[in-house]
Design an enzyme around this catalytic site. Structure first.
Site, PDB file in Angstrom:
ATOM      1  N   LYS A  81     -35.012  42.417 147.309  1.00 27.76           N
ATOM      2  CA  LYS A  81     -34.963  43.679 146.566  1.00 27.76           C
ATOM      3  C   LYS A  81     -33.637  43.741 145.819  1.00 27.76           C
ATOM      4  O   LYS A  81     -32.629  43.237 146.306  1.00 27.76           O
ATOM      5  CB  LYS A  81     -35.016  44.873 147.535  1.00 27.76           C
ATOM      6  CG  LYS A  81     -35.464  46.152 146.886  1.00 27.76           C
ATOM      7  CD  LYS A  81     -36.974  46.209 146.825  1.00 27.76           C
ATOM      8  CE  LYS A  81     -37.510  47.428 146.146  1.00 27.76           C
ATOM      9  NZ  LYS A  81     -38.984  47.477 146.233  1.00 27.76           N
ATOM     10  N   GLY A 179     -51.647  63.854 148.415  1.00 29.31           N
ATOM     11  CA  GLY A 179     -51.249  63.163 147.186  1.00 29.31           C
ATOM     12  C   GLY A 179     -52.445  62.637 146.415  1.00 29.31           C
ATOM     13  O   GLY A 179     -53.071  61.675 146.822  1.00 29.31           O
ATOM     14  N   GLY A 181     -52.589  61.214 143.387  1.00 31.76           N
ATOM     15  CA  GLY A 181     -52.097  60.439 142.249  1.00 31.76           C
ATOM     16  C   GLY A 181     -52.938  59.208 142.003  1.00 31.76           C
ATOM     17  O   GLY A 181     -54.142  59.194 142.273  1.00 31.76           O
ATOM     18  N   VAL A 183     -53.180  56.279 143.451  1.00 32.78           N
ATOM     19  CA  VAL A 183     -53.867  55.703 144.605  1.00 32.78           C
ATOM     20  C   VAL A 183     -54.745  56.761 145.279  1.00 32.78           C
ATOM     21  O   VAL A 183     -55.927  56.523 145.550  1.00 32.78           O
ATOM     22  CB  VAL A 183     -52.871  55.127 145.633  1.00 32.78           C
ATOM     23  CG1 VAL A 183     -53.610  54.575 146.843  1.00 32.78           C
ATOM     24  CG2 VAL A 183     -52.002  54.037 145.003  1.00 32.78           C
TER      25      VAL A 183
HETATM   26  P1  NAI Z   1     -48.374  58.716 142.137  1.00 36.77           P
HETATM   27  O1  NAI Z   1     -47.021  59.160 141.688  1.00 36.77           O
HETATM   28  O2  NAI Z   1     -49.399  58.354 141.123  1.00 36.77           O
HETATM   29  O3  NAI Z   1     -49.020  59.822 143.089  1.00 36.77           O
HETATM   30  C1  NAI Z   1     -48.312  60.532 144.045  1.00 36.77           C
HETATM   31  C2  NAI Z   1     -48.926  61.924 144.110  1.00 36.77           C
HETATM   32  O4  NAI Z   1     -48.373  62.632 145.202  1.00 36.77           O
HETATM   33  C3  NAI Z   1     -48.657  62.778 142.854  1.00 36.77           C
HETATM   34  O5  NAI Z   1     -49.853  63.346 142.401  1.00 36.77           O
HETATM   35  C4  NAI Z   1     -47.660  63.824 143.340  1.00 36.77           C
HETATM   36  O6  NAI Z   1     -47.776  65.047 142.658  1.00 36.77           O
HETATM   37  C5  NAI Z   1     -48.071  63.964 144.791  1.00 36.77           C
HETATM   38  N1  NAI Z   1     -47.053  64.487 145.690  1.00 36.77           N
HETATM   39  C6  NAI Z   1     -45.718  64.278 145.683  1.00 36.77           C
HETATM   40  N2  NAI Z   1     -45.141  64.933 146.695  1.00 36.77           N
HETATM   41  C7  NAI Z   1     -46.118  65.546 147.379  1.00 36.77           C
HETATM   42  C8  NAI Z   1     -46.148  66.360 148.534  1.00 36.77           C
HETATM   43  N3  NAI Z   1     -45.037  66.672 149.198  1.00 36.77           N
HETATM   44  N4  NAI Z   1     -47.336  66.834 148.956  1.00 36.77           N
HETATM   45  C9  NAI Z   1     -48.474  66.533 148.294  1.00 36.77           C
HETATM   46  N5  NAI Z   1     -48.507  65.741 147.197  1.00 36.77           N
HETATM   47  C10 NAI Z   1     -47.345  65.264 146.744  1.00 36.77           C
HETATM   48  O7  NAI Z   1     -48.101  57.496 143.137  1.00 36.77           O
HETATM   49  P2  NAI Z   1     -49.134  56.384 143.623  1.00 36.77           P
HETATM   50  O8  NAI Z   1     -49.002  55.180 142.779  1.00 36.77           O
HETATM   51  O9  NAI Z   1     -50.470  57.003 143.816  1.00 36.77           O
HETATM   52  O10 NAI Z   1     -48.523  55.994 145.041  1.00 36.77           O
HETATM   53  C11 NAI Z   1     -48.655  56.848 146.157  1.00 36.77           C
HETATM   54  C12 NAI Z   1     -47.847  56.299 147.316  1.00 36.77           C
HETATM   55  O11 NAI Z   1     -48.297  54.991 147.649  1.00 36.77           O
HETATM   56  C13 NAI Z   1     -46.343  56.147 147.039  1.00 36.77           C
HETATM   57  O12 NAI Z   1     -45.641  56.401 148.228  1.00 36.77           O
HETATM   58  C14 NAI Z   1     -46.197  54.691 146.656  1.00 36.77           C
HETATM   59  O13 NAI Z   1     -44.893  54.192 146.954  1.00 36.77           O
HETATM   60  C15 NAI Z   1     -47.221  54.046 147.586  1.00 36.77           C
HETATM   61  N6  NAI Z   1     -47.729  52.775 147.101  1.00 36.77           N
HETATM   62  C16 NAI Z   1     -48.349  52.699 145.868  1.00 36.77           C
HETATM   63  C17 NAI Z   1     -48.839  51.492 145.414  1.00 36.77           C
HETATM   64  C18 NAI Z   1     -49.557  51.393 144.112  1.00 36.77           C
HETATM   65  O14 NAI Z   1     -50.219  50.373 143.872  1.00 36.77           O
HETATM   66  N7  NAI Z   1     -49.481  52.393 143.241  1.00 36.77           N
HETATM   67  C19 NAI Z   1     -48.694  50.253 146.211  1.00 36.77           C
HETATM   68  C20 NAI Z   1     -48.085  50.458 147.505  1.00 36.77           C
HETATM   69  C21 NAI Z   1     -47.609  51.684 147.912  1.00 36.77           C
END
Ligand code: NAI
Length: 349
Positions: A81, A179, A181, A183
């Site tokens: 990292k 969440g 988002g 995923v």
């Molecule tokens: P994203 O940013 O697209 O979605 C995250 C969602 O969580 C957003 O809609 C946000 O508004 C919501 N959020 C934030 N704080 C919150 C809370 N306290 N309560 C409820 N909702 C909340 O991120 P993504 O890409 O969907 O990733 C989600 C998680 O998975 C992250 O922790 C990321 O590090 C992890 N991850 C993602 C990968 C990927 O391929 N995108 C791969 C491995 C891990």
């Protein structure tokens, strides 16, 4: 206070570089945890750290996590990292900053391969690319890992259901999903297809409403999603959600989701086990994202990525079975399995 070398002896890092190019306004740390399985792969993050020590701790923690995640995913790459310290001055001269970073990566001759992370973009990767070819995630390359991550988490949830209830079947089970988002929304669609009932939450109410309207899910306030009545809690937002309060308030029997570093501290994994909650370690559940990178790194065809993401189910079962047999919490069993894979590889030369 421990010396830096004492810390490295504990964390098991091979090499940590402190890099500076004052003329470019660049200070960075590149942590190579392990190259036992192959070149150390890990993103570059750009953050304002409260101290240099915080930046070092972040780089050490995250690079070690990458070694374990890659080993558990069966990827022949190691863990690393990089952190670039944001000096606070705006606007940043990103070209000078990331080109300086790229020159340090180039000097490592391929022992470290980087990509996008918190605070960096594909455009920054293009800047690094001007100095080194050891960078992935350029604009238009690779594609979005989120659909693969969501598929892998779904498989992880099925495996946990099998371990807990004797069957992969999720029909009629209630999943509380935090969440909505990239995923989370895809995972919700997958769970819905399999007949699960959904309760969703997002700090962005529009996102939660959208998923609810599309899939007939119920919506819970973000502060309550970890404690609603559900069979499964799927954290897909932020890290550190499993803290003292959440562990006590949980009513689900299974926790499995995409978020990185869900346990605030390792002791919260112990506390979940003590409460009889089955926790699927995030490093295993969310490996679909790193596996999708295999297309780029090793030229895997889509079918190979699919096969490996599908197999996350078997890895989860293996971890949960070992945890049960050894009487350890699953997060410890996952670390042990990763370390075993590293040792086996080292012994094979
Ligand atoms: P994203 O940013 O697209 O979605 C995250 C969602 O969580 C957003 O809609 C946000 O508004 C919501 N959020 C934030 N704080 C919150 C809370 N306290 N309560 C409820 N909702 C909340 O991120 P993504 O890409 O969907 O990733 C989600 C998680 O998975 C992250 O922790 C990321 O590090 C992890 N991850 C993602 C990968 C990927 O391929 N995108 C791969 C491995 C891990």
């Amino acid at each position: 206070m421990k010396s830096v070398f004492d810390t490295l002896a504990v964390t098991g890092h091979e090499q940590v570089l402190f890099c500076a190019d004052e003329a470019a306004g660049y200070r960075g740390i590149i942590a190579i945890h392990s190259t036992a399985l192959g070149p150390a792969l890990g993103g570059t993050r750009l953050l304002r750290y409260t101290s240099d020590e915080d930046a070092l701790i972040d780089a050490l923690r995250l690079s070690r996590g990458m070694t374990y995640k890659n080993a558990l995913a069966g990827m022949n790459v190691g863990g690393g990292k990089a952190v670039v310290l944001h000096g606070g001055a705006e606007p940043l001269d990103r070209e000078r900053l990331f080109r300086a970073h790229g020159r340090f990566i180039e000097r490592l001759g391929g022992r470290f391969i980087t990509g996008e992370d918190v605070g960096t973009t594909p455009a920054d990767m293009e800047l690094i690319r001007r100095e080194t070819r050891h960078v992935k995630g350029l604009a238009g390359e690779g594609g979005d890992p989120s659909p693969w991550t969501a598929r892998g988490v779904l498989r992880a949830i099925q495996a946990a259901a099998r371990h807990r209830w004797g069957s992969d079947d999720l029909a009629g089970r209630t999943v509380a999903l935090q969440g909505c988002g990239s995923v989370g929304s895809r995972l919700a669609a997958g769970l819905h297809r399999l007949g699960a009932r959904l309760i969703v939450a997002d700090v962005d109410p529009e996102r939660a409403r959208h998923v609810a309207a599309e899939l007939g899910a119920a919506v819970a306030p973000p502060g309550e999603i970890a404690s609603v009545h559900a069979d499964i809690f799927a954290p897909c937002a932020l890290g550190g959600v499993l803290d003292d309060r959440a562990v006590q308030a949980l009513r689900a029997e299974i926790v499995a989701g995409a978020a990185n570093n869900q346990l605030l501290e390792p002791r919260h994994g112990d506390a979940l086990a003590a409460r009889g909650v089955l926790y699927v370690p995030d490093v295993v559940a969310n490996a679909g994202g790193v596996l999708s990178g295999g297309a780029d790194l090793f030229g895997w065809p889509r079918a190979e990525v699919e096969r490996r993401v599908h197999a996350i189910h078997d890895t989860v079962l293996l971890v949960l079975e070992r945890a049960k047999a050894d009487g350890t919490p699953p997060h410890v069993a996952a670390e042990r399995l990763a370390e075993q894979r590293l040792r086996e590889r080292a012994a094979a030369g």
